[in-house]
Design an enzyme around this catalytic site. Structure first.
Site, PDB file in Angstrom:
ATOM      1  N   CYS A  25      -1.106   5.848   9.879  1.00 43.95           N
ATOM      2  CA  CYS A  25       0.105   5.207  10.394  1.00 43.95           C
ATOM      3  C   CYS A  25      -0.234   3.892  11.066  1.00 43.95           C
ATOM      4  CB  CYS A  25       0.782   6.080  11.447  1.00 43.95           C
ATOM      5  SG  CYS A  25       1.263   7.677  10.859  1.00 43.95           S
ATOM      6  N   CYS A  84       6.879  -6.873   7.164  1.00 46.76           N
ATOM      7  CA  CYS A  84       7.989  -6.296   7.931  1.00 46.76           C
ATOM      8  C   CYS A  84       8.465  -7.343   8.923  1.00 46.76           C
ATOM      9  CB  CYS A  84       7.502  -5.049   8.682  1.00 46.76           C
ATOM     10  SG  CYS A  84       8.802  -4.226   9.638  1.00 46.76           S
ATOM     11  N   GLU A 122       0.826  -1.199   0.000  1.00 45.23           N
ATOM     12  CA  GLU A 122       0.000   0.000   0.000  1.00 45.23           C
ATOM     13  C   GLU A 122       0.870   1.263   0.000  1.00 45.23           C
ATOM     14  OE1 GLU A 122      -4.118  -1.414   1.964  1.00 45.23           O
ATOM     15  OE2 GLU A 122      -2.602  -0.890   3.438  1.00 45.23           O
ATOM     16  N   CYS A 172       1.492  -2.524  15.435  1.00 43.55           N
ATOM     17  CA  CYS A 172       1.453  -2.162  14.015  1.00 43.55           C
ATOM     18  C   CYS A 172       0.854  -3.285  13.176  1.00 43.55           C
ATOM     19  CB  CYS A 172       2.873  -1.848  13.542  1.00 43.55           C
ATOM     20  SG  CYS A 172       2.984  -1.470  11.787  1.00 43.55           S
ATOM     21  N   CYS A 220       6.587  -5.210  15.566  1.00 43.02           N
ATOM     22  CA  CYS A 220       6.137  -4.243  16.572  1.00 43.02           C
ATOM     23  C   CYS A 220       4.695  -4.592  16.916  1.00 43.02           C
ATOM     24  CB  CYS A 220       6.229  -2.815  16.032  1.00 43.02           C
ATOM     25  SG  CYS A 220       7.918  -2.300  15.676  1.00 43.02           S
TER      26      CYS A 220
HETATM   27  N1  SAH Z   1       9.384   0.706  10.081  1.00 39.32           N
HETATM   28  C1  SAH Z   1       9.488   2.137  10.056  1.00 39.32           C
HETATM   29  C2  SAH Z   1       8.565   2.728   9.051  1.00 39.32           C
HETATM   30  C3  SAH Z   1       7.081   2.576   9.404  1.00 39.32           C
HETATM   31  S1  SAH Z   1       6.563   4.163   9.817  1.00 39.32           S
HETATM   32  C4  SAH Z   1       9.318   2.701  11.448  1.00 39.32           C
HETATM   33  O1  SAH Z   1       9.039   1.937  12.355  1.00 39.32           O
HETATM   34  O2  SAH Z   1       9.540   3.894  11.639  1.00 39.32           O
HETATM   35  C5  SAH Z   1       5.204   3.876  10.708  1.00 39.32           C
HETATM   36  C6  SAH Z   1       5.098   4.857  11.875  1.00 39.32           C
HETATM   37  O3  SAH Z   1       3.811   4.692  12.402  1.00 39.32           O
HETATM   38  C7  SAH Z   1       6.090   4.526  12.994  1.00 39.32           C
HETATM   39  O4  SAH Z   1       6.504   5.675  13.685  1.00 39.32           O
HETATM   40  C8  SAH Z   1       5.234   3.671  13.917  1.00 39.32           C
HETATM   41  O5  SAH Z   1       5.706   3.748  15.239  1.00 39.32           O
HETATM   42  C9  SAH Z   1       3.883   4.313  13.754  1.00 39.32           C
HETATM   43  N2  SAH Z   1       2.767   3.398  13.975  1.00 39.32           N
HETATM   44  C10 SAH Z   1       2.721   2.070  13.772  1.00 39.32           C
HETATM   45  N3  SAH Z   1       1.511   1.590  14.075  1.00 39.32           N
HETATM   46  C11 SAH Z   1       0.769   2.652  14.465  1.00 39.32           C
HETATM   47  C12 SAH Z   1      -0.587   2.809  14.865  1.00 39.32           C
HETATM   48  N4  SAH Z   1      -1.428   1.768  14.892  1.00 39.32           N
HETATM   49  N5  SAH Z   1      -1.004   4.052  15.173  1.00 39.32           N
HETATM   50  C13 SAH Z   1      -0.188   5.113  15.089  1.00 39.32           C
HETATM   51  N6  SAH Z   1       1.094   5.021  14.700  1.00 39.32           N
HETATM   52  C14 SAH Z   1       1.558   3.799  14.403  1.00 39.32           C
END
Ligand code: SAH
Length: 359
Positions: A345, A120, A100, A127, A124
């Site tokens: 995000c 990925c 996406e 996510c 985490c």
């Molecule tokens: N792998 C990289 C790029 C992904 S960016 C990274 O971790 O930075 C995705 C961003 O969205 C990251 O800052 C992550 O912490 C945040 N994120 C992930 N899941 C989320 C969620 N459910 N709500 C808000 N932010 C989230």
């Protein structure tokens, strides 16, 4: 397409830098202006078939087709958020998996959020992409094509893409070579030409990758997903913290600033009862006090009914902001766009059902 990808003897023109295309056509006995024509077709005119490069002679097109191809993602679905602030694109890569990308509208800014991997590996806990595991790395052409296709869409609307964030699916620094090559390609003035610091790479905190990126001749911004103020909490949320601790991230952020002359951004996701206490706010301010950096707070975007985490209440968010301010830290808040279409995000996921619904 997948047959072409499987054919390792053919090179993807979309993944090649101008000098490489030049060397490539030189081998076919062609002058260097041919390379500029090819680059223009791929990057500005967006063609995916060598036969469409009509200012090349028929014989060159045939010769080129035997040794090269142009990768292209297939657009499966496209959804616009009701607020008009986000458009989500579901693409299929030549190997069949889906990724996406999101176009984010913010004032005059048009930002494309780009994926670097299918899935990925970092797992985490909060996510959606993490739930997929790593399926495969994207190629430079796959990464760049997201920008080319979303730019074409913006162009049709009379708009122009101004910024790129590598914040889609995947951990960009764990697909380092392909991502960095795509970034160099995005900066080429003969092509997309995104100059200055209009590109930001976001990482979960893969320290060796951050060090390497800081040494590239790439003026890109760096965001680090901090997301917790103690190693104990961070380790529960982000398994990568077993290898790289909060102190390591602060240290590498200082190094980044020294090398590049500008600071990193720490992203901090606010999750109800997990990362959103006043104590967290004070610790966040203390941790970052002597690091040249920005803080970007992201109120959690819930992942439907199976979400293990909750977005803090409006009152709690306000209290956190007040506590952080009181502790002397400056920050911005990212009100994620596109929550209604699961484009915000952390909500990007290879979701076949959503794709069907969107049709
Ligand atoms: N792998 C990289 C790029 C992904 S960016 C990274 O971790 O930075 C995705 C961003 O969205 C990251 O800052 C992550 O912490 C945040 N994120 C992930 N899941 C989320 C969620 N459910 N709500 C808000 N932010 C989230």
């Amino acid at each position: 397409m997948s047959i072409q990808r499987a054919d390792a003897s053919r090179a993807d023109l979309k993944s090649m830098l101008p000098a490489e295309i030049e060397a490539f056509v030189a081998e076919l006995g062609e002058p260097s202006y041919r390379a500029r024509q090819i680059f223009d077709w791929v990057h500005n005119k967006g063609v995916a078939e060598i036969d469409e490069m009509t200012n090349l002679s028929k014989s060159l097109r045939t010769a080129l087709g035997e040794v090269a191809f142009v990768t292209r993602l297939r657009l499966v679905a496209q959804r616009e958020s009701q607020t008009g602030q986000a458009v989500k694109f579901l693409f299929e890569v030549p190997t069949g998996e889906r990724i996406e990308s999101v176009l984010i509208v913010d004032g005059a800014r048009r930002t494309v959020c780009i994926s670097s991997q299918v899935g990925c590996p970092l797992d985490c806990k909060f996510c959606a992409t993490g739930r997929m595991g790593l399926v495969r790395n994207l190629t430079p052409g796959d990464i760049l094509d997201q920008l080319i296709q979303v730019s074409a869409y913006a162009h049709e609307r009379g708009e122009r893409v101004t910024n790129v964030v590598m914040m889609g699916m995947g951990e960009p620094l764990l697909n380092y070579d392909a991502v960095v090559r795509a970034l160099y390609l995005m900066r080429q003035t003969e092509g997309v030409g995104l100059g200055g610091r209009r590109i930001t790479v976001s990482t979960a905190g893969y320290v060796p990758g951050i060090r390497k990126l800081a040494h590239e001749e790439l003026n890109v911004g760096l965001a680090i997903s901090l997301n917790a103020t103690t190693d104990a909490v961070r380790e529960e949320l982000m398994p990568i913290n077993r290898r790289f601790k909060i102190d390591d991230l602060l240290e590498v952020a200082r190094e980044f600033h020294q090398l590049r002359g500008y600071g990193v951004t720490f992203e901090y996701v606010l999750m109800d009862g997990v990362t959103d206490s006043d104590e967290d706010a004070v610790r966040l301010a203390q941790l970052t006090a002597d690091v040249p950096c920005k803080i970007n707070l992201i109120p959690y975007n819930e992942l439907g009914s199976e979400s293990d985490f909750r977005r803090p209440s409006q009152a709690r968010l306000k209290a956190f902001y007040r506590a952080l301010e009181g502790a002397g830290a400056e920050f911005t808040v990212r009100e994620s766009r596109g929550r209604d279409i699961d484009a915000a995000c952390g909500q990007l996921f290879d979701n076949q059902e959503a794709a069907v619904a969107a049709h």
